[in-house]
Write a protein that holds these residues in place. Structure first.
Motif, short mmCIF file in Angstrom:
data_model
loop_
_atom_site.label_atom_id
_atom_site.label_comp_id
_atom_site.label_asym_id
_atom_site.label_seq_id
_atom_site.Cartn_x
_atom_site.Cartn_y
_atom_site.Cartn_z
N HIS A 256 62.04 21.35 46.27
CA HIS A 256 63.18 21.01 44.92
C HIS A 256 62.45 19.86 44.21
O HIS A 256 62.39 19.75 42.44
N PHE A 257 61.67 18.60 44.74
CA PHE A 257 61.03 17.87 44.15
C PHE A 257 59.75 17.69 43.54
O PHE A 257 59.77 17.29 42.63
N LEU A 258 58.87 19.02 44.58
CA LEU A 258 57.48 18.73 44.12
C LEU A 258 57.02 20.44 43.32
O LEU A 258 56.39 20.38 42.98
N GLY A 259 58.28 20.99 44.31
CA GLY A 259 57.75 22.80 43.84
C GLY A 259 57.09 23.31 45.08
O GLY A 259 56.93 23.18 46.20
N PRO A 260 57.11 24.58 44.68
CA PRO A 260 56.59 26.27 45.75
C PRO A 260 55.14 25.49 46.68
O PRO A 260 55.06 25.72 47.65
N VAL A 261 54.35 25.12 45.34
CA VAL A 261 52.26 24.60 45.94
C VAL A 261 52.63 23.71 47.21
O VAL A 261 52.01 23.77 48.06
N PRO A 262 52.84 22.76 46.44
CA PRO A 262 52.85 21.21 47.57
C PRO A 262 53.74 21.59 49.04
O PRO A 262 53.57 21.76 49.53
N LEU A 263 55.28 22.30 48.90
CA LEU A 263 55.29 22.91 50.23
C LEU A 263 54.67 23.61 50.82
O LEU A 263 54.61 23.25 51.95
N ALA A 264 53.85 24.10 50.33
CA ALA A 264 53.13 25.01 50.82
C ALA A 264 52.07 24.23 51.88
O ALA A 264 51.69 24.27 52.49
N VAL A 265 51.05 23.28 51.74
CA VAL A 265 50.15 21.64 51.72
C VAL A 265 50.97 21.56 52.46
O VAL A 265 50.40 21.40 54.05
N TYR A 266 52.36 20.78 52.80
CA TYR A 266 53.07 20.44 53.18
C TYR A 266 53.55 21.26 54.65
O TYR A 266 53.09 21.23 55.90
N SER A 267 53.86 22.65 54.80
CA SER A 267 53.95 23.14 55.53
C SER A 267 52.59 23.61 56.61
O SER A 267 52.97 23.54 58.18
N LEU A 268 51.44 23.90 56.21
CA LEU A 268 50.46 23.47 56.84
C LEU A 268 50.15 22.32 57.63
O LEU A 268 49.85 22.32 58.45
N ALA A 269 49.79 21.76 56.73
CA ALA A 269 49.86 20.08 57.28
C ALA A 269 50.65 19.35 58.75
O ALA A 269 50.30 19.30 59.26
N THR A 270 51.99 20.47 58.58
CA THR A 270 53.05 20.20 59.72
C THR A 270 52.87 20.94 60.48
O THR A 270 53.47 20.44 61.58
N ALA A 271 52.79 22.09 60.35
CA ALA A 271 52.05 23.34 61.37
C ALA A 271 52.28 23.17 62.62
O ALA A 271 52.77 23.19 63.79
N ILE A 272 50.51 23.29 62.60
CA ILE A 272 50.04 22.72 63.69
C ILE A 272 50.33 21.68 64.23
O ILE A 272 50.33 21.66 66.14
N PRO A 273 50.50 20.83 64.33
CA PRO A 273 50.56 19.75 65.06
C PRO A 273 52.41 19.60 65.84
O PRO A 273 51.85 19.41 67.15
N SER A 314 49.76 13.13 75.68
CA SER A 314 50.12 13.66 74.61
C SER A 314 48.93 12.76 73.78
O SER A 314 49.09 13.81 72.80
N ALA A 315 49.41 12.03 73.91
CA ALA A 315 48.54 10.95 72.85
C ALA A 315 47.36 11.36 72.81
O ALA A 315 46.57 11.40 71.36
N ALA A 316 46.57 11.43 74.03
CA ALA A 316 44.94 11.87 73.83
C ALA A 316 44.83 13.40 72.98
O ALA A 316 44.17 13.79 72.79
N GLY A 317 45.84 14.14 73.40
CA GLY A 317 45.88 14.98 72.23
C GLY A 317 46.51 14.74 70.98
O GLY A 317 45.52 15.81 70.59
N ALA A 318 46.88 14.08 70.85
CA ALA A 318 47.17 13.69 69.43
C ALA A 318 46.06 13.26 68.85
O ALA A 318 45.18 13.88 67.89
N ILE A 319 45.02 12.57 69.59
CA ILE A 319 43.71 12.54 69.49
C ILE A 319 42.50 13.21 69.00
O ILE A 319 41.91 13.28 67.83
N ALA A 320 42.85 14.00 70.37
CA ALA A 320 41.57 14.96 70.14
C ALA A 320 42.18 16.44 68.17
O ALA A 320 41.23 16.83 67.90
N TYR A 321 43.56 16.40 68.82
CA TYR A 321 43.26 17.00 67.29
C TYR A 321 43.15 16.93 65.73
O TYR A 321 43.05 17.20 65.07
#
Length: 429
Positions: A256-273, A314-321
């Motif tokens: 609602h605040f940024l639009g569908p394209v920023p949501l697509a970026v945000y979704s991909l950025a957060t999905a894998i972590p 899990s911290a080691a996994g975070a660094i590797a990602y």
């Protein structure tokens, strides 16, 4: 038997696991057995999910992909109004021999599901009157299918309570296989977010109902029920529902605040972590039926060292990602290179999710409703307080920081509650 004396590969593995217990202070044979099946399912789903993300990101326009993620968030919001916490209550009850918990919980969830279904239809009517046919159609699909998916998926909680991890993997594979086969085929012909949502929810509902029926036919659960299961499950549902409700608002706010394209970026950025953080969820899944049969003192005495080791792993996994993420995005998400700084920063969530989820499992096993309310309700409230000003000030990165800050604060609160609970029980003796 020492590792060197074992003859067959299975015996050697068993010996190594038993040997490692002197350092981990954990039943490693049980954890490996449970974790093998849970993680095998997780690995398969993660790979398929990655492939699906690649397909969606490369086949759909960014606006369509953003709209699809928005509709999925609306489905999760409706699901949050279901009795989603009933699964943990069923696992705990079944672990103690109350197998009638399965039918009882599914019946309650189906009846209660009429409430969020009606709310979804009201929302669909609102969007219809305002001319947004895509969201109106999506909410109509959500109203019909989401309550069914949530209720019939309780079969998995029953199998976890019985420690039937292998059978849970087989049955979950049916649902997973049906869903991904249907959605990949649909992507060859459909470029519509509402129709893709229809395929998503429809196949999940039918497959979950079928597997629930298979569970009843194979195990023929008894009728013994724990009278405290429904009230406890209701408490857990309020906690998890409130948490899910507020935690899903991030996508709605970004849309609602940024639009569908920023949501697509945000979704991909957060999905894998977040998927990587889920790789450690098998520990909580395996621990719950075991912890349910231990005293509170035993749990508290053993959980803190385990949490420390889990945090380090899990911290080691975070660094590797974080190191690998730029290569991954340039390879499979070339249109979304702008998401790289966000996903690198969000890598820390892998460790935060792992510790927080395990802490929550400990309180569930101990039946600590007050502590669970503080943890599962307080966390999303803090998240909401953080994310609105940070989103408006710093955009997508603000939302990333808000998510991690809220989880970090929740872990601190959880640790304090665990220590205070021990002191309070000692004083009452």
């Amino acid at each position: 038997m020492s590792p060197g004396m074992a003859s067959t590969p299975k015996e050697r593995l068993h010996a190594v696991l038993r040997w490692s217990e002197r350092y981990t202070k954990t039943d490693m044979v049980y954890l490996f057995t449970a974790g093998w099946w849970v993680n095998l399912n997780f690995v398969i789903v993660s790979l398929l999910s990655l492939l699906l993300s690649i397909a969606l990101a490369n086949l759909l326009p960014k606006e369509t992909y953003g709209l699809y993620q928005y509709l999925l968030s609306l489905s999760a919001l409706v699901g949050a109004l279901m009795l989603g916490g009933m699964g943990n209550a069923v696992t705990q009850a079944v672990a103690r021999g109350y197998e009638g918990a399965l039918r009882s919980a599914v019946g309650v969830q189906l009846r209660w599901g009429m409430v969020p279904a009606l709310l979804s239809l009201v929302g669909a009517g609102y969007y219809f009157l305002h001319g947004n046919m895509d969201v109106a159609f999506g909410l109509g699909c959500i109203a019909v299918a989401t309550p069914l998916v949530n209720a019939f998926s309780t079969y998995n909680a029953y199998l976890t309570g019985k420690r039937e991890f292998r059978q849970s993997f087989y049955y979950s594979s049916i649902v997973t296989g049906a869903y991904y086969a249907a959605i990949f085929v649909s992507l060859l012909f459909l470029r519509s977010a509402p129709l893709l949502l229809l395929v998503n929810l429809g196949v999940n509902a039918v497959a979950s109902a079928y597997v629930y029926w298979l569970t009843l036919r194979r195990y023929q659960p008894g009728t013994a029920t724990d009278p405290g299961m429904i009230p406890y499950g209701s408490h857990l549902s309020v906690m998890s529902g409130f948490s899910t409700l507020l935690s899903q608002l991030d996508s709605v706010l970004v849309f609602h605040f940024l639009g569908p394209v920023p949501l697509a970026v945000y979704s991909l950025a957060t999905a894998i972590p977040e998927r990587a953080g889920g790789a450690f969820n098998f520990i909580g899944t395996a621990l719950l039926p075991k912890l349910a049969n231990h005293s509170h003192d035993h749990i508290r005495q053993n959980i803190l060292p385990k949490l420390a080791r889990l945090a380090a792993l899990s911290a080691a996994g975070a660094i590797a990602y974080a190191v690998f993420a730029p290569f991954l995005f340039h390879l499979v998400f070339p249109q979304y290179a702008s998401a790289i700084p966000y996903t690198e920063a969000y890598a820390l969530i892998i460790m935060l999710m792992t510790v927080l989820n395990t802490l929550t499992t400990v309180f569930v096993a101990m039946g600590k409703k007050r502590e669970l309310y503080a943890l599962t309700v307080g966390n999303p409230v803090v998240l909401l307080v953080f994310q609105v000003p940070l989103l408006l000030t710093f955009g997508v990165m603000g939302m990333i920081v808000a998510r991690m800050a809220a989880d970090a604060l929740a872990i601190v609160v959880g640790m304090v509650l665990l220590v205070r609970d021990a002191s309070r029980e000692t004083a009452l003796r």
